[in-house]
Design a protein around this motif. Structure first.
Motif, mmCIF file in Angstrom:
data_model
loop_
_atom_site.group_PDB
_atom_site.id
_atom_site.type_symbol
_atom_site.label_atom_id
_atom_site.label_comp_id
_atom_site.label_asym_id
_atom_site.label_seq_id
_atom_site.Cartn_x
_atom_site.Cartn_y
_atom_site.Cartn_z
ATOM 1 N N ASP A 195 11.422 -6.127 2.432
ATOM 2 C CA ASP A 195 10.110 -6.689 2.135
ATOM 3 C C ASP A 195 10.120 -7.427 0.800
ATOM 4 O O ASP A 195 9.442 -8.440 0.615
ATOM 5 C CB ASP A 195 9.054 -5.580 2.112
ATOM 6 C CG ASP A 195 9.384 -4.504 1.089
ATOM 7 O OD1 ASP A 195 10.528 -4.016 1.101
ATOM 8 O OD2 ASP A 195 8.503 -4.164 0.289
ATOM 9 N N ALA A 196 10.907 -6.910 -0.157
ATOM 10 C CA ALA A 196 10.953 -7.510 -1.483
ATOM 11 C C ALA A 196 11.493 -8.940 -1.425
ATOM 12 O O ALA A 196 11.103 -9.805 -2.215
ATOM 13 C CB ALA A 196 11.815 -6.663 -2.409
ATOM 14 N N GLN A 197 12.401 -9.201 -0.484
ATOM 15 C CA GLN A 197 12.966 -10.540 -0.351
ATOM 16 C C GLN A 197 11.908 -11.560 0.061
ATOM 17 O O GLN A 197 12.058 -12.754 -0.180
ATOM 18 C CB GLN A 197 14.099 -10.524 0.683
ATOM 19 C CG GLN A 197 15.253 -9.612 0.306
ATOM 20 C CD GLN A 197 16.326 -9.569 1.383
ATOM 21 O OE1 GLN A 197 16.439 -10.486 2.189
ATOM 22 N NE2 GLN A 197 17.111 -8.513 1.390
ATOM 23 N N LEU A 198 10.849 -11.062 0.695
ATOM 24 C CA LEU A 198 9.762 -11.940 1.126
ATOM 25 C C LEU A 198 8.572 -11.888 0.172
ATOM 26 O O LEU A 198 7.526 -12.476 0.434
ATOM 27 C CB LEU A 198 9.304 -11.553 2.532
ATOM 28 C CG LEU A 198 10.366 -11.647 3.638
ATOM 29 C CD1 LEU A 198 9.795 -11.170 4.963
ATOM 30 C CD2 LEU A 198 10.873 -13.083 3.762
ATOM 31 N N GLY A 199 8.749 -11.166 -0.935
ATOM 32 C CA GLY A 199 7.666 -11.052 -1.902
ATOM 33 C C GLY A 199 6.563 -10.131 -1.435
ATOM 34 O O GLY A 199 5.414 -10.277 -1.863
ATOM 35 N N LEU A 200 6.911 -9.180 -0.560
ATOM 36 C CA LEU A 200 5.916 -8.245 -0.046
ATOM 37 C C LEU A 200 6.035 -6.908 -0.755
ATOM 38 O O LEU A 200 7.058 -6.588 -1.353
ATOM 39 C CB LEU A 200 6.094 -8.048 1.464
ATOM 40 C CG LEU A 200 6.045 -9.314 2.322
ATOM 41 C CD1 LEU A 200 6.370 -8.974 3.770
ATOM 42 C CD2 LEU A 200 4.667 -9.959 2.231
ATOM 43 N N GLY A 201 4.994 -6.095 -0.651
ATOM 44 C CA GLY A 201 5.002 -4.777 -1.239
ATOM 45 C C GLY A 201 4.331 -3.778 -0.316
ATOM 46 O O GLY A 201 3.863 -4.148 0.768
ATOM 47 N N PRO A 202 4.274 -2.525 -0.719
ATOM 48 C CA PRO A 202 3.651 -1.491 0.113
ATOM 49 C C PRO A 202 2.229 -1.826 0.537
ATOM 50 O O PRO A 202 1.771 -1.408 1.610
ATOM 51 C CB PRO A 202 3.688 -0.252 -0.789
ATOM 52 C CG PRO A 202 4.833 -0.492 -1.703
ATOM 53 C CD PRO A 202 4.819 -1.973 -1.967
ATOM 54 N N GLU A 203 1.520 -2.581 -0.309
ATOM 55 C CA GLU A 203 0.131 -2.906 0.015
ATOM 56 C C GLU A 203 0.034 -3.813 1.245
ATOM 57 O O GLU A 203 -1.032 -3.928 1.856
ATOM 58 C CB GLU A 203 -0.558 -3.575 -1.179
ATOM 59 C CG GLU A 203 -0.053 -4.974 -1.525
ATOM 60 C CD GLU A 203 1.232 -4.966 -2.332
ATOM 61 O OE1 GLU A 203 1.724 -6.063 -2.660
ATOM 62 O OE2 GLU A 203 1.742 -3.864 -2.631
ATOM 63 N N GLN A 204 1.148 -4.444 1.613
ATOM 64 C CA GLN A 204 1.149 -5.324 2.782
ATOM 65 C C GLN A 204 1.555 -4.592 4.060
ATOM 66 O O GLN A 204 1.402 -5.138 5.158
ATOM 67 C CB GLN A 204 2.118 -6.492 2.558
ATOM 68 C CG GLN A 204 1.753 -7.405 1.407
ATOM 69 C CD GLN A 204 0.482 -8.194 1.686
ATOM 70 O OE1 GLN A 204 0.113 -8.415 2.829
ATOM 71 N NE2 GLN A 204 -0.203 -8.610 0.630
ATOM 72 N N ALA A 205 2.080 -3.389 3.918
ATOM 73 C CA ALA A 205 2.609 -2.663 5.083
ATOM 74 C C ALA A 205 1.554 -2.444 6.158
ATOM 75 O O ALA A 205 1.797 -2.688 7.346
ATOM 76 C CB ALA A 205 3.188 -1.317 4.632
ATOM 77 N N ARG A 206 0.380 -1.984 5.745
ATOM 78 C CA ARG A 206 -0.658 -1.698 6.725
ATOM 79 C C ARG A 206 -1.119 -2.971 7.429
ATOM 80 O O ARG A 206 -1.343 -2.967 8.640
ATOM 81 C CB ARG A 206 -1.838 -0.993 6.052
ATOM 82 C CG ARG A 206 -2.917 -0.506 7.026
ATOM 83 C CD ARG A 206 -3.964 0.322 6.312
ATOM 84 N NE ARG A 206 -3.385 1.516 5.741
ATOM 85 C CZ ARG A 206 -3.218 2.660 6.432
ATOM 86 N NH1 ARG A 206 -3.589 2.726 7.692
ATOM 87 N NH2 ARG A 206 -2.691 3.715 5.841
ATOM 88 N N ARG A 207 -1.270 -4.064 6.686
ATOM 89 C CA ARG A 207 -1.720 -5.325 7.291
ATOM 90 C C ARG A 207 -0.727 -5.810 8.344
ATOM 91 O O ARG A 207 -1.112 -6.254 9.431
ATOM 92 C CB ARG A 207 -1.895 -6.394 6.213
ATOM 93 C CG ARG A 207 -3.019 -6.112 5.221
ATOM 94 C CD ARG A 207 -3.135 -7.251 4.223
ATOM 95 N NE ARG A 207 -3.552 -8.488 4.901
ATOM 96 C CZ ARG A 207 -3.326 -9.695 4.419
ATOM 97 N NH1 ARG A 207 -2.671 -9.843 3.278
ATOM 98 N NH2 ARG A 207 -3.731 -10.759 5.074
#
Length: 207
Positions: A176-188
């Protein structure tokens, strides 16, 4: 016994040891957990962990039980108000992914089969047992080389479980980090994917 160890009471030492083991898992992974490392991280004597755990495997099993309890509670709360079993199934998948993204260390331990603590038969979720037994029977029926019906409810459930498990590892493994995502995006993301594929049929078993 050190002064600090004497300060632990009513199970506090056991909890402190598990907290220390979890911190090590978060930093270095389950393989780095040893009795001496846990003692150092908890700030107690090298013999203190043996008062609650006979070895590192038993300690990690204790951590597995904690992870299982946390995830089970989260899924129970997430599905309690579901209007029907299908929505409950979907919500359980979303919560599974969210748990992995928010608690990666616990998730790593939970997915290590060698540390799993078997539940008494009376405590097992009947639907989970039904699913496992049904899938086993399906895979061993007739010709093992024959193609499986993708519309079969058990295959649909298996596909759904593989989806959320793979998505969970997507966050835990750092992709996820490679795409600039974090735990807050997991649910979405989990909400979108589980809705995009549609809920599995539960004609034969519920999650």
């Amino acid at each position: 016994m050190t002064k600090k160890e004497r300060g632990y009471h009513h199970g506090d030492l056991r909890r402190a040891l598990l907290d220390a083991a979890l911190a090590i898992v978060a930093d270095e992974g389950p393989s780095a957990v040893t009795m001496s490392a846990v003692a150092r991280r908890a700030g107690v004597s090298s013999g203190a962990p043996y008062r609650h755990f006979k070895d590192r495997v038993e300690l990690l099993r204790g951590l597995w039980s904690r992870a299982d309890e946390v995830l089970s509670r989260r899924i129970e709360e997430a599905t309690a108000s579901a209007p029907d079993p299908l929505e409950g199934f979907r919500r359980s998948g979303v919560e599974y992914v969210s748990f992995a993204a928010e608690e990666p260390a616990l998730f790593r331990v939970l997915t290590q089969g060698e540390y799993a603590v078997p539940r008494p038969a009376s405590d097992r979720v009947s639907a989970e047992t039904k699913f496992s037994e049904g899938l086993r029977a399906l895979l061993h029926a007739d010709d093992a080389r024959a193609p499986l019906d993708p519309s079969h409810p058990l295959i649909q459930q298996l596909a759904a479980r593989c989806l959320v498990h793979g998505l969970a590892h997507f966050f835990v493994d750092g992709q996820d980090a490679q795409l600039g995502l974090g735990p807050e995006q997991a649910r979405r993301i989990a909400e979108a994917l589980t809705r995009a594929l549609g809920p599995p049929s539960l004609d034969e078993a519920e999650p």
